[in-house]
Design an enzyme around this catalytic site. Sequence first.
Site, PDB file in Angstrom:
ATOM      1  CB  ALA A  16       5.182 -25.217  12.119  1.00 17.85           C
TER       2      ALA A  16
ATOM      3  CD  GLU B 111      12.793 -25.923  13.757  1.00 11.81           C
ATOM      4  OE1 GLU B 111      13.299 -25.591  14.839  1.00 11.81           O
ATOM      5  OE2 GLU B 111      11.580 -25.776  13.494  1.00 11.81           O
TER       6      GLU B 111
ATOM      7  CE  LYS C  86      -5.579  14.853  -8.800  1.00 17.36           C
ATOM      8  NZ  LYS C  86      -4.718  13.936  -9.529  1.00 17.36           N
TER       9      LYS C  86
ATOM     10  CG  ASN D  26      -1.185   9.998   2.103  1.00 17.60           C
ATOM     11  OD1 ASN D  26      -0.119   9.470   2.409  1.00 17.60           O
ATOM     12  ND2 ASN D  26      -1.497  10.318   0.872  1.00 17.60           N
TER      13      ASN D  26
ATOM     14  CD  GLU E 286      11.248 -21.214  11.817  1.00 14.26           C
ATOM     15  OE1 GLU E 286      12.153 -20.620  11.205  1.00 14.26           O
ATOM     16  OE2 GLU E 286      11.221 -22.449  11.957  1.00 14.26           O
TER      17      GLU E 286
ATOM     18  CD  GLU F  82      -3.750  15.345  -5.100  1.00 14.84           C
ATOM     19  OE1 GLU F  82      -3.386  14.737  -6.131  1.00 14.84           O
ATOM     20  OE2 GLU F  82      -4.530  14.848  -4.281  1.00 14.84           O
TER      21      GLU F  82
ATOM     22  CB  SER G  91      -2.441  11.678  -2.426  1.00 11.29           C
ATOM     23  OG  SER G  91      -2.024  12.980  -2.744  1.00 11.29           O
TER      24      SER G  91
ATOM     25  N   GLY H   4       9.993 -25.525   9.988  1.00  5.47           N
ATOM     26  CA  GLY H   4       9.930 -26.887  10.518  1.00  5.47           C
ATOM     27  C   GLY H   4      10.437 -27.918   9.542  1.00  5.47           C
TER      28      GLY H   4
ATOM     29  CG  ASP I 170       2.362  15.135 -19.197  1.00  3.74           C
ATOM     30  OD1 ASP I 170       1.864  16.289 -19.158  1.00  3.74           O
ATOM     31  OD2 ASP I 170       2.897  14.602 -18.220  1.00  3.74           O
TER      32      ASP I 170
END
Lengths: 731, 401
Positions: free
Chosen positions: A66, A119, A410, A507, A141, A405, A436, A116, A346
């Site tokens: 539709a 249908e 960081k 968060n 739908e 974290e 985060s 639709g 790493d």
Amino acid sequence: MKTINLTVDAEGIGLAAIDVPGRPMNVLTPEFNEDLAALLQRLADDSGIRGLILTSGKPGAFVAGADIKDMVKRFDAGISAAEGAAMSQALSQLLRRLETCGKPVAVAINGLALGGGLEVSLACHYRVLSNGPKVQVGLPEVKIGLFPGGGGSQRLPRLIGVQAALMAMSEGKSFKPAEALAAGIVDEVVDDDKVVEAAKTWIKTKGDPVARWDKKDYKIPGGGSYHPAGAQIFMMGNALIRKQSYGNYPAVLNLMHSVYEGLQVPFDTAIKIESRFFCKTLATPQAKAMIRTFFMSMQAIGKGSGRPAGVPKTDVTQVAVIGAGMMGAGIAYVSALAGIKTILLDRDQAAADKGKAHCEDLLKKSVSRGKMTQDKAQGILDLITATPDYAAITGSDLVVEAVFENTDLKEQVTKQAEAPLYANGKDAPIFGTNTSTIPISLLAGASSHAENYIGIHFFSPVDKMMLVEIIRGEKTSDATVAKAIDYALKIKKTPVVVNDSRFFFANRCFIPFTAEGMIMWSEGVAPALIDNAGRMTGMPRGPLEMMDDVALDLLTKITSETAKAMGDAYQPIPGEKEVAQMVADGRLGRKNGKGFYDYPEAKGAPKTLWSGTLDMFPVTQAEASPAEVEELKKRLLYVQAVTAARCFEEGVITNPREADVGSILGWGFAPWSGGIISLMDSIGIAKFVEELDRMTKRYGDRFAPPQLLRDMAARGETFYGRFDKKAAKAA
Amino acid sequence: MAEAFIYDHVRTPRGKGRADGALHEITPVQLATQTLGAIRDRSNLDTALLDDVIFGTAMPFGEQGSNLGRTAAVNADYAQEVPGLQLNRFCASGLEAVNLAAAQVAGGFIDAAVAGGVESMSRIPMMIDGPWVADPQVSWKAYYAPQGISADLIATLDGYSRTDVDAFAVQSQVRAAHAWEQGYFNKSVFPVRDVIGEVVLARDEHIRPGTTVEALGTLKASFAQMGEKGGFDTVATQRYPQVERINHVHTGGNSSGIVDGSAAVLVGGAAFGKSAGLKARARVRAYASIGSEPTIMLTGPGACARKALKRAGMTPADIDLWEINEAFASVVLRFQRDLDLSPEVVNVNGGAIAMGHPLSATGAMILGTVLDELERRNLNTALITLCAAIGMATATIIERV
């Protein structure tokens, strides 16, 4: 006719090719309805036409459904119940006239037919489906808070039986051509270029112009509502729907009503009943919100509608991911999957290799599930270079820092990485951090190019979660935001732009959910009651079991870091000491088999609540009346929503569509609501503020409505009305 | 208000509710006809003295359909002017029929009636019937769950273990076997005969003497699949969110047996007794029916018993013997807990777990059972109660005269 091209061949068989101008795929617009009426008139008047074939004039798709855009426009303009009923009946009545026109009508489905589109096909006397690779049919739908109200809820069960039809419609299931044939939804499957021919053959050789349910000896396959087998299906169906939807999706229930009641009356009465239930569904806040969020906003944001204008599109060809833990490895995986050369770094080779091994595991899983070939998997894996050597960063368009974290770490990594990044590297690379909780602007202080520094916050598990929060620091430029979005789109994530603040958006709004669960626990509410109430809100899990999933030690760490960072401003959450004690006692959550719940080793054995929680906080409320359960649900939802309102007030997030989409993709916020902002608009801001004031008195300041909400209440505003720029532009 | 007396009662033995059950070859109307014949013949009753035949059938379909009360009355050659009525309060129908008869007698509107029920579960099984189960409009709103789930929900909320319910089942078996052995049922059970007069069944055949808790422990939980896969556990925990998980403890061995049977009770006023030359055995002191929470469905008897006691101006201590239909073991355990009853005075001759529950006949049957036992022990008062579907219960207090 503007949307249908009719040609009649020498044998008197008409071919009506649907081709809606200005739309990439056919949708059933009001113009289509008009043209269908005209087509019906032509069929009635012209004795030279002995049969009709419907098909699509647009290759590749028959009819996609539709015209949802039109429906949404009418919503926003405010349609009355009567208008809604008329709208939902229009197509249905036309299709019934087609079905009973007395001439055989076949449909050559030469592409996907959804909603639709299917249908329309069901109202034809014979269905031929193309076996093309992208072809699917279905009635989806329910996924946008509606159900098949154009005759689908009445024709599908009469065609394939109640059980199969209910299952297909309540899940919005898609059928590939072979499946559709096996299920009985279509009569024939042929090569794409043969569909019209096959339809023509049927008209010439069989051409029965009477639908099977209009025949005298017709019986519903498998029995109707009070046939013993049929009644059983409804009995089980009612329970299964409650299990799946917790009563939060009126569309599914209205679908059941429509099928159950429609099957007991003649067809013309049945589609009247269907229209009424469809209209009732259209009017629900769920429908309005789900259509807006799932149909319109998801698509738009998934295409980067939040991207600052005027910045040329960038193509990330190399990314350096620093930190080869779970998150970093996941980020490397999705990057390589998108064809991007990925450096995975790493502190030493072993750690980097471990991360790459995790990517290899994910690829192996895909291969074993038949989702990709071994060769393709190897090709993707080869795009990933695991190394401890930061020099390898040179040539990257962007870095994603995903180390522990810890602010100091960081900052150190940032300095270390920026040297090779900016040394004869690409034009204006950008530096993203997956932090985060630590404010971007704070971390940007360590960057030599703060305007290129940005938060790119992924959610765990990275390979499954679609949301990425793009977080602007104070100095972050528009160009950087645009490039980060380009990267997110390339790796097939949905980006939501957020401004800098502790915990950002997702968060920040999600944590109050689990916190509220802890507070309830500390009040003496039985843990079973807390988690059941949580599930009943439509959140993916209850708050306590969710804490187990996220990991109690991670949550405790976040709590202590936040307390440290906020100093005196930090408000301890009741229960956090007890959770810390659980962690100290070795209960870390699902990951080590014990948290709030005990997780048995035996496969398939259900988890059970650990009785120790009762020792920490004795239960004073074991039972709850329905009203009390509603109150628990309200607390769990409203504490999240009021937080989102504060985010708006502070400018952390500015776009209600992104907030809605972000809430659902980021933490599964009650999808039936259309998202955390739509929830508030649906309640009505004035009513919401009233409730928040009541809850503040009863439970505390965490429910206190921000001034923004009071202002909006006073002016009768909604979030979408006030903040949705698109709506403002369109008006 | 006049008094309503119980003059007599009869019952068929209960046949297994399967194609191999002894009463499977007897039609429901035949069962009812023989029952009506039995209660007439033992007292040489002039049926013209009756004002009504009130019979319950919980599954009134097909050959058990229409109005079996009147149908059987005609078929049993009752006097033409005795009308008949079919009623349905599900499992409580047999007792409800007695209450309705008693009310009309006590109100002075009728002189006498035969009240009871018939249910041939082997021929007309319990089936999904009515909008409560199938119509989404109702089943959704009422959080419909099948009665087995309800029984398991009771066990979960109250903390009855599998051993608890199995132990209760064994008690029912032991008591029923003992009662049969000692002949406690002999004066009220009549043998069902075939068309040539041969006895088809003379004793309850569902009983399993020698049942042990260990043996019962090996049976599969009957409602686990429908609960877990069918979604009904979620329905129950949404309605009772304090429940973490439903503990499925009920099996075929600790739930009421599916059986065929019929029973009738002769109810009348003092004048009737004189006309018929019969001596009253008990009076109906009070009765009550209530609605209770539909999802848990089976917890009504406690409150219903209290309602009837209040109306009679009595307390639980005034009741000598209790009969509560053993729909499921947890139903009885909950009832005993609700009213703080000793198992020594509850279902003293066993119950439906051992002997079977022929839906709409049971209420009349267990009233008769406890009346016989009151007479045998020379005690005075009894309260009979049953839970019923969609959250109902019916209770009746009788007193020997």
